[in-house]
Structures are given as structure tokens and as C-alpha cells.
Design a protein around this motif. Sequence first.
Motif, PDB file in Angstrom:
ATOM      1  N   GLN A 157       1.025  -1.081   0.108  1.00 34.43           N
ATOM      2  CA  GLN A 157       0.025  -0.118   0.154  1.00 34.43           C
ATOM      3  C   GLN A 157       0.819   1.475  -0.011  1.00 34.43           C
ATOM      4  O   GLN A 157       0.455   2.202  -0.630  1.00 34.43           O
ATOM      5  CB  GLN A 157      -0.845  -0.031   1.269  1.00 34.43           C
ATOM      6  CG  GLN A 157      -1.945  -0.947   1.325  1.00 34.43           C
ATOM      7  CD  GLN A 157      -2.769  -1.298   2.508  1.00 34.43           C
ATOM      8  OE1 GLN A 157      -2.196  -0.811   3.551  1.00 34.43           O
ATOM      9  NE2 GLN A 157      -4.074  -1.563   2.375  1.00 34.43           N
ATOM     10  N   GLN A 158       2.160   1.244   0.745  1.00 33.23           N
ATOM     11  CA  GLN A 158       2.750   2.378   0.822  1.00 33.23           C
ATOM     12  C   GLN A 158       3.490   2.692  -0.584  1.00 33.23           C
ATOM     13  O   GLN A 158       3.601   3.739  -1.107  1.00 33.23           O
ATOM     14  CB  GLN A 158       3.886   2.058   1.795  1.00 33.23           C
ATOM     15  CG  GLN A 158       3.332   2.105   3.168  1.00 33.23           C
ATOM     16  CD  GLN A 158       4.540   1.971   4.423  1.00 33.23           C
ATOM     17  OE1 GLN A 158       5.612   1.336   4.064  1.00 33.23           O
ATOM     18  NE2 GLN A 158       4.244   2.445   5.550  1.00 33.23           N
ATOM     19  N   SER A 159       3.677   1.488  -1.388  1.00 26.84           N
ATOM     20  CA  SER A 159       4.603   1.671  -2.693  1.00 26.84           C
ATOM     21  C   SER A 159       3.580   2.038  -3.428  1.00 26.84           C
ATOM     22  O   SER A 159       3.904   3.052  -4.435  1.00 26.84           O
ATOM     23  CB  SER A 159       4.851   0.249  -2.996  1.00 26.84           C
ATOM     24  OG  SER A 159       5.449   0.269  -4.318  1.00 26.84           O
ATOM     25  N   ALA A 160       2.269   1.742  -3.615  1.00 26.09           N
ATOM     26  CA  ALA A 160       1.294   2.181  -4.489  1.00 26.09           C
ATOM     27  C   ALA A 160       0.966   3.723  -4.410  1.00 26.09           C
ATOM     28  O   ALA A 160       0.776   4.453  -5.354  1.00 26.09           O
ATOM     29  CB  ALA A 160       0.141   1.329  -4.267  1.00 26.09           C
ATOM     30  N   ALA A 161       0.824   4.202  -2.993  1.00 30.47           N
ATOM     31  CA  ALA A 161       0.686   5.466  -2.730  1.00 30.47           C
ATOM     32  C   ALA A 161       1.984   6.425  -3.153  1.00 30.47           C
ATOM     33  O   ALA A 161       1.705   7.328  -3.680  1.00 30.47           O
ATOM     34  CB  ALA A 161       0.361   5.619  -1.163  1.00 30.47           C
ATOM     35  N   PHE A 162       3.093   5.997  -2.982  1.00 29.74           N
ATOM     36  CA  PHE A 162       4.383   6.592  -3.393  1.00 29.74           C
ATOM     37  C   PHE A 162       4.329   6.748  -4.952  1.00 29.74           C
ATOM     38  O   PHE A 162       4.787   7.682  -5.507  1.00 29.74           O
ATOM     39  CB  PHE A 162       5.574   5.803  -2.893  1.00 29.74           C
ATOM     40  CG  PHE A 162       6.669   6.497  -3.377  1.00 29.74           C
ATOM     41  CD1 PHE A 162       7.283   7.706  -2.679  1.00 29.74           C
ATOM     42  CD2 PHE A 162       7.819   6.018  -4.175  1.00 29.74           C
ATOM     43  CE1 PHE A 162       8.368   8.284  -2.714  1.00 29.74           C
ATOM     44  CE2 PHE A 162       8.834   6.655  -4.582  1.00 29.74           C
ATOM     45  CZ  PHE A 162       9.300   7.833  -3.918  1.00 29.74           C
ATOM     46  N   GLU A 163       3.945   5.755  -5.463  1.00 30.05           N
ATOM     47  CA  GLU A 163       3.930   5.819  -7.182  1.00 30.05           C
ATOM     48  C   GLU A 163       3.070   6.813  -7.646  1.00 30.05           C
ATOM     49  O   GLU A 163       3.270   7.716  -8.571  1.00 30.05           O
ATOM     50  CB  GLU A 163       3.783   4.358  -7.723  1.00 30.05           C
ATOM     51  CG  GLU A 163       4.646   3.576  -7.873  1.00 30.05           C
ATOM     52  CD  GLU A 163       6.078   3.961  -8.287  1.00 30.05           C
ATOM     53  OE1 GLU A 163       6.124   4.327  -9.454  1.00 30.05           O
ATOM     54  OE2 GLU A 163       7.047   4.076  -7.472  1.00 30.05           O
ATOM     55  N   LEU A 164       1.920   7.022  -6.914  1.00 31.50           N
ATOM     56  CA  LEU A 164       0.818   7.848  -7.454  1.00 31.50           C
ATOM     57  C   LEU A 164       1.360   9.318  -7.155  1.00 31.50           C
ATOM     58  O   LEU A 164       1.415  10.370  -7.975  1.00 31.50           O
ATOM     59  CB  LEU A 164      -0.337   7.947  -6.372  1.00 31.50           C
ATOM     60  CG  LEU A 164      -1.421   6.507  -6.640  1.00 31.50           C
ATOM     61  CD1 LEU A 164      -2.461   6.549  -5.783  1.00 31.50           C
ATOM     62  CD2 LEU A 164      -1.881   6.920  -8.231  1.00 31.50           C
ATOM     63  N   ALA A 196       2.544  12.531  -9.918  1.00 30.61           N
ATOM     64  CA  ALA A 196       2.190  13.869  -9.760  1.00 30.61           C
ATOM     65  C   ALA A 196       2.967  14.968  -9.432  1.00 30.61           C
ATOM     66  O   ALA A 196       2.829  16.175  -9.793  1.00 30.61           O
ATOM     67  CB  ALA A 196       0.695  14.033  -8.987  1.00 30.61           C
ATOM     68  N   ALA A 197       4.100  14.542  -8.747  1.00 34.46           N
ATOM     69  CA  ALA A 197       5.277  15.724  -8.496  1.00 34.46           C
ATOM     70  C   ALA A 197       6.047  16.163  -9.331  1.00 34.46           C
ATOM     71  O   ALA A 197       6.185  15.621 -10.270  1.00 34.46           O
ATOM     72  CB  ALA A 197       5.992  14.634  -7.161  1.00 34.46           C
ATOM     73  N   PRO A 198       6.340  17.346  -9.277  1.00 33.09           N
ATOM     74  CA  PRO A 198       7.208  18.243 -10.164  1.00 33.09           C
ATOM     75  C   PRO A 198       8.568  17.912 -10.119  1.00 33.09           C
ATOM     76  O   PRO A 198       9.029  17.184  -9.115  1.00 33.09           O
ATOM     77  CB  PRO A 198       6.951  19.765  -9.769  1.00 33.09           C
ATOM     78  CG  PRO A 198       6.627  19.762  -8.448  1.00 33.09           C
ATOM     79  CD  PRO A 198       5.899  18.601  -8.208  1.00 33.09           C
ATOM     80  N   PRO A 237      12.944  14.104 -12.195  1.00 34.14           N
ATOM     81  CA  PRO A 237      11.487  14.239 -12.112  1.00 34.14           C
ATOM     82  C   PRO A 237      11.068  13.710 -10.550  1.00 34.14           C
ATOM     83  O   PRO A 237      11.649  12.641 -10.103  1.00 34.14           O
ATOM     84  CB  PRO A 237      11.149  12.915 -13.047  1.00 34.14           C
ATOM     85  CG  PRO A 237      12.224  13.402 -14.016  1.00 34.14           C
ATOM     86  CD  PRO A 237      13.458  13.438 -13.327  1.00 34.14           C
ATOM     87  N   ALA A 238      10.110  14.424  -9.679  1.00 35.72           N
ATOM     88  CA  ALA A 238       9.924  13.869  -8.395  1.00 35.72           C
ATOM     89  C   ALA A 238      11.100  13.835  -7.736  1.00 35.72           C
ATOM     90  O   ALA A 238      10.809  13.031  -6.560  1.00 35.72           O
ATOM     91  CB  ALA A 238       8.926  12.839  -8.382  1.00 35.72           C
ATOM     92  N   GLY A 239      12.204  14.634  -7.647  1.00 34.27           N
ATOM     93  CA  GLY A 239      13.273  14.371  -6.958  1.00 34.27           C
ATOM     94  C   GLY A 239      13.216  14.708  -5.585  1.00 34.27           C
ATOM     95  O   GLY A 239      14.086  13.982  -4.826  1.00 34.27           O
ATOM     96  N   ALA A 240      12.296  15.787  -5.185  1.00 38.26           N
ATOM     97  CA  ALA A 240      12.282  16.202  -3.812  1.00 38.26           C
ATOM     98  C   ALA A 240      11.592  15.241  -2.931  1.00 38.26           C
ATOM     99  O   ALA A 240      11.529  15.151  -1.772  1.00 38.26           O
ATOM    100  CB  ALA A 240      11.897  17.372  -3.833  1.00 38.26           C
ATOM    101  N   LEU A 241      11.035  14.143  -3.774  1.00 41.74           N
ATOM    102  CA  LEU A 241      10.157  13.104  -2.754  1.00 41.74           C
ATOM    103  C   LEU A 241      11.070  12.412  -2.010  1.00 41.74           C
ATOM    104  O   LEU A 241      12.245  11.826  -2.271  1.00 41.74           O
ATOM    105  CB  LEU A 241       9.313  12.326  -3.833  1.00 41.74           C
ATOM    106  CG  LEU A 241       7.972  12.666  -4.245  1.00 41.74           C
ATOM    107  CD1 LEU A 241       6.966  12.010  -5.110  1.00 41.74           C
ATOM    108  CD2 LEU A 241       7.031  13.644  -3.175  1.00 41.74           C
ATOM    109  N   ILE A 242      10.437  11.872  -0.735  1.00 43.47           N
ATOM    110  CA  ILE A 242      11.181  11.069   0.061  1.00 43.47           C
ATOM    111  C   ILE A 242      10.804   9.713  -0.120  1.00 43.47           C
ATOM    112  O   ILE A 242       9.472   9.318   0.086  1.00 43.47           O
ATOM    113  CB  ILE A 242      10.951  11.378   1.614  1.00 43.47           C
ATOM    114  CG1 ILE A 242      11.453  12.948   1.646  1.00 43.47           C
ATOM    115  CG2 ILE A 242      11.795  10.646   2.443  1.00 43.47           C
ATOM    116  CD1 ILE A 242      12.886  13.170   1.346  1.00 43.47           C
TER     117      ILE A 242
END
Length: 279
Positions: free
Chosen positions: A222-229, A233-235, A242-247
Motif C-alpha cells: 500500500q505504501q509503494s502504491a501511494a508513493f507511485e501515485l 504527480a510531483a514536479p 522528476p519528483a526528485g524532492a520526494l522522500i
Amino acid sequence: MSAHRWFLDRYRDAVWESEDLTADHKAVAESYARHARDPHGNKTATADLSWLTYDRLQTAAGIRRRAKVTKILAELEQHGWLVAVQRVHRRPTIYRLTIPHNGSNDTTDARQGTTVVPPPVPHRHHRSSHHPHHTPPRSTDAGTPPLEDPPSNTSPSSSARPADRRRIADAAGATDAEVNAIIDKITRENAIRRPFSVYLRAIPDTDLRAHLVALRTPTPSQQSAAFELLRHAAPDCIHGTPAGALIRPTTNTALCPLCQRGLPAIPGNQGRPGAPPAG
């Protein structure tokens, strides 16, 4: 005029005027009358089907002892005020409200509001099982409680006692749906060879709270699926990734190596794959 009156009005009048019924009998009959619907789950002139769980019935009728409610129901059946049309183990009995011939002052035959053939059981949201795509109009009687929904007997939580459910809800701070999930989880993970109530008494409140925490904690998938979403969408980050600031939830680090190190943006896009050389 009496022939055009709604069946429930005639039924309530007959119950109220009966000299053979006690106040408790009338309270139980009235409780069923307030929840009556027709075979399609609607409040209509011929509505005469009703069912209630014991807990709901005891609250509505103001009777504390279940044994007393059982006795009253048997007597109402015996004297013709209720007729059982469906009995299923661990589910509320569905009754048809009827008026004994000696219980009505109407000149018309008020014994039944509809047909004597047992109807299909109304499903949730008051739909008929014969019309799955038909949504009946909402009742205009906003003061009447909705028809009681028979509990499902496909999971262990459906057979749990109300006292056990209250204990889990109070100990863990769980919602009704979470209480069901906790009961199913406990039953699934343990080989319970005694009544659930006995087993539950041996479980401390801390364990019940731990079960709730486990239910509320997302699984790795579930965590993996949410992270992929989020990733889609992240800039881009300041370094162009792409989405580089996501943790990442697994490593708690940023996707972009430069963001991980806290470096500022590279002037002129230096170092970015495919970028033209500076100057």
C-alpha cells in the motif's frame, strides 16, 4: 374512508385500542410499525414488513431484558399481531404486521396489508432483489428510522455479542468498521476453540490497541502504491530530476542524489543529463 387509509395507520390504531395488549406489547408492536416497508423496501400504503435486531428493539421499546422481549414477541405472534415470514440463524426475523379480526374496528378486512405469500427479503438501501437496478424514491417521513439492515453471517464479527463489540470499541477507540476488522483479524490469526467472549476476556486492552494500530498502518504494498501515485504527480526538483524532492518511504531519502546532499540548483543546468555545456 377506512379502505383508503394506510395499513400502518390501521395497524397502530388497532394496537392502541386493543384491551388485550399490555404497554410493553404495544411498545414492541409500535417499534416494528415504525420500521415497516413494502417488499420493495418503500414506505407505501400497503407496507407491512419489518425486522429489528434485539439491541435496536430493546432500545426502541424501552425494555432492558432480552428474555422479556423474546416472550413478548412470542405472545404477539401467538395472538396474530406478528407473523414470521423468514427466520435465518443469527439474523433478525422478518415479520409481517397483521391485525387480528378481533383487533380492528374497521369494516374492511384489515388482517394483512399485502399478500399472504412471503416476500423477498429487502436488501440494503431498501431495494428489491427482483429489481437490482431500481432505486426507490426516498421516504418523505424524515422522522421514521430506516429499516434495520440484517447483519451479514459471512464473517466472525457478525456473531460477536454487543458487549464484546463495545469493549473493543472502548478499549481501542475503534469505529464500528474497525471493530469488525479487529474481530475478524483475531479470529483469523488464532485457533479459537471456545466462545469468542471467553477468548476476548483474556486479551488485554493494550493488545486490542495494537491490533487497531496494525490495521491502520499501511502495508508495504500500500505504501509503494501511494508513493507511485505521488511520484507521477510531483514536479521536478531544483536539480531537474522528476519528483526528485520526494522522500522514499523505505529509505527515508530523497529520490534525487543532489537533493539528498542538500545541494543548491546547478547554474545553467550543468550536470543535467542531455543539457548543453555551460558557456
